[in-house]
Design a protein around this motif. Structure first.
Motif, PDB file in Angstrom:
ATOM      1  N   ALA A  50      10.207  -3.290  13.439  1.00 58.97           N
ATOM      2  CA  ALA A  50      11.087  -3.267  12.872  1.00 58.97           C
ATOM      3  C   ALA A  50      12.293  -3.759  13.535  1.00 58.97           C
ATOM      4  O   ALA A  50      13.118  -4.796  13.484  1.00 58.97           O
ATOM      5  CB  ALA A  50      11.664  -1.679  13.431  1.00 58.97           C
ATOM      6  N   GLU A  51      12.243  -3.614  14.996  1.00 59.79           N
ATOM      7  CA  GLU A  51      13.287  -4.630  15.688  1.00 59.79           C
ATOM      8  C   GLU A  51      12.814  -6.194  15.771  1.00 59.79           C
ATOM      9  O   GLU A  51      13.767  -6.060  16.112  1.00 59.79           O
ATOM     10  CB  GLU A  51      12.635  -4.581  17.297  1.00 59.79           C
ATOM     11  CG  GLU A  51      13.032  -4.623  18.511  1.00 59.79           C
ATOM     12  CD  GLU A  51      12.741  -3.759  19.963  1.00 59.79           C
ATOM     13  OE1 GLU A  51      13.260  -3.110  20.210  1.00 59.79           O
ATOM     14  OE2 GLU A  51      11.885  -5.337  20.423  1.00 59.79           O
ATOM     15  N   SER A  52      11.546  -6.066  15.672  1.00 58.79           N
ATOM     16  CA  SER A  52      11.835  -7.942  15.341  1.00 58.79           C
ATOM     17  C   SER A  52      12.636  -8.322  13.824  1.00 58.79           C
ATOM     18  O   SER A  52      12.950  -9.196  13.188  1.00 58.79           O
ATOM     19  CB  SER A  52      10.422  -8.700  14.730  1.00 58.79           C
ATOM     20  OG  SER A  52      10.002  -8.283  16.276  1.00 58.79           O
ATOM     21  N   LEU A  53      12.156  -7.541  13.258  1.00 54.18           N
ATOM     22  CA  LEU A  53      13.035  -7.380  11.620  1.00 54.18           C
ATOM     23  C   LEU A  53      14.598  -7.783  11.838  1.00 54.18           C
ATOM     24  O   LEU A  53      15.115  -8.506  11.159  1.00 54.18           O
ATOM     25  CB  LEU A  53      12.883  -6.752  10.471  1.00 54.18           C
ATOM     26  CG  LEU A  53      11.025  -6.797  10.035  1.00 54.18           C
ATOM     27  CD1 LEU A  53      11.327  -5.426   9.127  1.00 54.18           C
ATOM     28  CD2 LEU A  53      11.088  -8.314   8.637  1.00 54.18           C
ATOM     29  N   ARG A  54      14.849  -7.127  12.807  1.00 49.98           N
ATOM     30  CA  ARG A  54      16.878  -6.709  13.199  1.00 49.98           C
ATOM     31  C   ARG A  54      16.858  -8.620  14.179  1.00 49.98           C
ATOM     32  O   ARG A  54      17.440  -8.973  13.494  1.00 49.98           O
ATOM     33  CB  ARG A  54      16.517  -5.667  13.906  1.00 49.98           C
ATOM     34  CG  ARG A  54      18.691  -5.301  14.519  1.00 49.98           C
ATOM     35  CD  ARG A  54      18.393  -3.888  14.272  1.00 49.98           C
ATOM     36  NE  ARG A  54      17.737  -3.478  15.461  1.00 49.98           N
ATOM     37  CZ  ARG A  54      17.143  -2.640  16.143  1.00 49.98           C
ATOM     38  NH1 ARG A  54      16.773  -1.928  14.864  1.00 49.98           N
ATOM     39  NH2 ARG A  54      16.470  -2.612  17.185  1.00 49.98           N
ATOM     40  N   ALA A  55      16.247  -8.542  14.757  1.00 54.34           N
ATOM     41  CA  ALA A  55      16.228 -10.186  15.193  1.00 54.34           C
ATOM     42  C   ALA A  55      16.657 -11.057  14.717  1.00 54.34           C
ATOM     43  O   ALA A  55      17.253 -12.271  13.967  1.00 54.34           O
ATOM     44  CB  ALA A  55      15.517 -10.059  16.498  1.00 54.34           C
ATOM     45  N   GLY A  56      15.145 -10.975  13.653  1.00 51.76           N
ATOM     46  CA  GLY A  56      14.935 -12.260  12.426  1.00 51.76           C
ATOM     47  C   GLY A  56      16.598 -12.125  12.065  1.00 51.76           C
ATOM     48  O   GLY A  56      16.855 -13.425  11.545  1.00 51.76           O
TER      49      GLY A  56
END
Length: 432
Positions: free
Chosen positions: A313-319
């Protein structure tokens, strides 16, 4: 001597584990064209490739998957979207101009000029050297993760009689794995009065296999010259100091250390990113952007997660935000709200909120992740600004080993007039 090969990309992602792959997928879906994932291992997937147990993906996919299955779904999507990746590639340096220096045997020394960089290097295990356990230095002492790789990927059994120090998730899972492989796990001893791992791992890996687990205990000495012959275990007091007279010798040939993970941030500090002393990871805002503009971070590089679903979830936001940054859609915020850890909270991520487009985007939410300092029952999670309550959530129990997540919507963010504080309130001082 050949000159350095130079390449140009929209986004360069360092780390090809679940965090790096999720960030790449989100960036592509949000309009970024030239994306490159750099991974130092021989294949993408990161640590998940050696986590052959199930329990992954319950939040993200709504089903139970093993680690390789979870990684495989993201890898398939990376291939489907035509995202470029380089394995067996070591990143040497990232500078604040978003230039990445990397090396591999095929391309040699490379300079990758990026418009945005996403750091997804994951974390590493704390070793014996960080613990200062007295005793000799024999063979047979492993971190839990390296033992997991030996058993699950290389097919070697590290030992027959095992003691595990620490009750982190990998240690608990390896207790079960070694038992299933025919080894005898003599004891798991944990310095703290509570487990550092998930409750479900305590039940499924320890209680169901009748493995002894002692809280408030530690190892005071390691015995053996060529190979580990045994360890001395002692109870500890409230100050975590061994209590004289409680020592017990346990014969074993292997000692596994499951004593915590440290975010991997040598590259981050090299390019001047501000590091939070509580998480040992970069200080980020709600878009997962670090203190250096255009460099984003996600996953275990930022703070140690217990579930890969939260990493995703966090990485999707960063990308997504890295793609928006490349396209010039991110303006640095007008508000600069600091998110503070209040009573009984160890840290929060993000550490500050730049801005939330309250009028333009009514669906915008801010996710705040945090960990508590102890086991508390019947509590309220309270988020307040300047003494005014913005949100409160009731919880039956909170534990240090389990990440807590609270979301604030645009309407709640409108009420924020100063810094935010996340705290745990207990109606009666009822601590386990």
């Amino acid at each position: 001597m050949n000159s350095m090969n130079t390449f140009f990309y929209d986004i360069v992602i360092i780390g090809g584990g679940p965090a790096g792959m999720a960030a790449a997928i989100a960036a592509r879906k949000n309009g970024a064209e030239k994306i490159l994932i750099l991974e130092r291992d021989t294949r993408l997937g990161g640590i998940l490739m050696q986590c052959i147990h199930n329990g992954f993906g319950l939040h993200h996919f709504g089903e139970e998957l093993t680690g390789p299955e979870y990684a495989g779904r993201f890898f398939d999507e990376v291939l489907q979207l035509g995202i470029e990746y380089k394995t067996d590639t070591m990143v040497l340096e990232v500078n604040d101009k978003k230039q990445v220096t990397a090396i591999n045997t095929k391309d040699g020394l490379m300079q990758l000029n990026a418009k945005a960089v996403v750091l997804a290097m994951g974390c590493r295990e704390r070793t014996r050297g960080a613990l200062v356990i007295p005793g000799t230095r024999p063979a047979g002492i492993f971190t839990a993760g390296s033992a997991q790789r030996f058993v699950n990927i290389d097919g070697y059994l590290p030992g027959r009689k095992v003691v595990i120090l620490g009750s982190g998730d990998i240690g608990l899972i390896m207790a079960r794995r070694l038992t299933l492989e025919g080894a005898e796990v003599k004891l798991i001893c944990e310095l703290m009065p509570f487990s550092a791992g998930l409750r479900r791992n305590i039940v499924q890996c320890v209680e169901n296999f009748n493995i002894p687990l002692k809280f408030s205990h530690t190892i005071t000495e390691i015995k053996g010259r060529e190979r580990v012959e045994g360890v001395t275990v002692a109870a500890v007091d409230k100050n975590r100091k061994p209590i004289p007279g409680t020592e017990e010798f346990i014969e074993c040939d292997t000692l596994l250390l499951s004593v915590g993970l440290i975010p991997e941030n040598e590259i981050s500090t090299g390019c001047g990113i501000a590091i939070d002393s509580s998480t040992s990871g970069p200080i980020v805002n709600e878009r997962m952007q670090t203190s250096v503009e255009g460099i984003f971070a996600c996953g275990n590089t930022v703070h140690v997660h217990d579930l890969v679903d939260f990493v995703t979830a966090e990485s999707l936001r960063a990308g997504e935000n890295a793609a928006k940054y490349v396209q010039g859609q991110i303006k640095n915020g007008s508000k600069n709200i600091t998110v503070r850890a209040g009573n009984r909270v160890r840290y929060t991520v993000p550490q500050y909120i730049d801005s939330i487009e309250t009028e333009a985007d009514s669906d915008a939410t801010v996710s705040i992740m945090f960990r508590v300092t102890d086991v508390y029952r019947g509590v309220q999670i309270v988020i307040s600004s300047n003494g005014e309550r913005i949100k409160s959530v009731r919880k039956k129990i909170v534990r240090p080993g389990e990440m807590q997540v609270v979301e604030l919507n645009a309407q709640q963010m409108k009420k924020v007039n100063d810094n935010l504080t996340v705290a745990i309130e207990i109606p009666e001082e009822d601590v386990e």
